[in-house]
Design a protein around this motif. Structure first.
Motif, short mmCIF file in Angstrom:
data_model
loop_
_atom_site.label_atom_id
_atom_site.label_comp_id
_atom_site.label_asym_id
_atom_site.label_seq_id
_atom_site.Cartn_x
_atom_site.Cartn_y
_atom_site.Cartn_z
N ASN A 276 5.53 2.69 -13.13
CA ASN A 276 5.51 4.12 -12.20
C ASN A 276 4.26 5.00 -12.62
N LYS A 277 3.27 4.46 -13.14
CA LYS A 277 2.09 5.06 -13.36
C LYS A 277 0.81 4.12 -13.10
N ARG A 278 0.10 4.75 -11.93
CA ARG A 278 -0.98 3.78 -11.42
C ARG A 278 -2.37 4.54 -11.25
N LEU A 279 -3.40 3.81 -11.18
CA LEU A 279 -4.82 4.09 -11.15
C LEU A 279 -5.10 3.47 -9.66
N VAL A 280 -5.62 4.46 -8.82
CA VAL A 280 -5.88 3.81 -7.33
C VAL A 280 -7.55 3.96 -7.17
N ASP A 281 -7.81 2.86 -6.87
CA ASP A 281 -9.57 2.93 -6.43
C ASP A 281 -9.54 2.75 -4.84
N LEU A 282 -9.93 3.89 -4.30
CA LEU A 282 -10.10 4.07 -2.96
C LEU A 282 -11.15 3.50 -2.31
N LYS B 162 -1.11 11.49 3.19
CA LYS B 162 0.24 11.04 2.96
C LYS B 162 0.79 10.48 1.85
N ARG B 163 0.01 10.18 0.88
CA ARG B 163 0.66 9.33 -0.33
C ARG B 163 1.10 10.60 -1.49
N PRO C 256 2.56 0.04 -2.74
CA PRO C 256 3.91 -0.18 -3.45
C PRO C 256 4.65 1.13 -3.24
N ALA C 257 5.95 1.14 -3.16
CA ALA C 257 6.82 2.11 -2.38
C ALA C 257 6.54 3.41 -3.17
N GLU C 258 6.72 4.30 -2.44
CA GLU C 258 6.52 5.70 -2.91
C GLU C 258 7.16 5.94 -4.13
#
Length: 214
Positions: free
Chosen positions: A75-81, A107-108, A24-26
């Motif tokens: 605009n609040k997200r959890l990210v599983d890398l 970069k994020r 998703p967009a920054e």
């Protein structure tokens, strides 16, 4: 108590992306989960969100091959890398995962907090330390979850937590360390509170900046 404005149980799957260009967009706030492929990352995400299958779990480490995004509020997200280290996969595939992981971390701009998951019986491997050192150098707060805490008796568990805290204290950074067990729900409420507070702190900072600009 965690803030009523943030509820991790509201997490819903958004997208699986092979790289940051497909995300998703920054903008907004992201808290990322990272760890070795056998650290129990997916189980921890499911436990924290109280959803049995939000993140796919498998007896075969290394199932997380993409960057998986879950939205908990606007605009609040959890990210599983992608998991790193252990997975028994072809080298080229492993390199691809590592590139996606590295690009996201470096970069994020939406990234505001990092949860690093480590098996309590084997914490602070080289890749774990590299990741935590990078976060410390970047001024990014870290929550180190020592997973599978149910595998150790309480005395050994406590000593492992204290040793990891002592080691990471040398980095002089915003790092919290706690034991965690998806099976016994050890540390679940405490971890939830830390993550929710990261979201809340960033909201407060944004509001403060808006007041200054007004």
């Amino acid at each position: 108590m965690s803030s009523s404005a943030i509820n991790l149980q509201k997490a819903t799957f958004t997208i699986s992306a092979p790289d940051i260009r497909s995300l998703p967009a920054e903008g907004g706030i992201e808290v990322a989960f990272a760890g070795r492929s056998n650290a129990g990352k997916s189980s921890a995400l499911n436990t924290l969100t109280r959803q049995k299958s939000l993140a796919r779990t498998s007896k075969t480490p290394g199932r997380t091959q993409l960057i998986n995004v879950f939205e908990i509020a606007e605009n609040k997200r959890l990210v599983d890398l992608p998991g790193y280290g252990f997975a028994k996969v072809p080298l080229e595939m492993k390199k691809k995962w590592q590139k996606a992981l590295g690009e996201y971390l470096q970069k994020r701009e939406s990234l505001k907090g990092l949860v690093v998951l480590m098996d309590i019986r084997h914490p602070l491997k080289d890749l774990d330390m590299d990741l935590i050192q990078w976060a410390a150098d970047s001024g990014l707060p870290v929550l180190a979850l020592l997973t599978k805490a149910d595998k150790l008796k309480q005395g050994k568990r406590n000593s492992e937590v204290l040793q990891v805290r002592k080691t990471l204290a040398a980095l002089d950074a915003d790092i919290q360390v706690m034991a965690f067990s998806s099976l016994k729900r050890t540390g679940v409420e405490q971890a939830n509170n830390v993550i929710c507070q990261w979201f809340e702190d960033d909201i407060t900072e944004d509001e403060s900046e808006g007041e200054i600009e007004a």
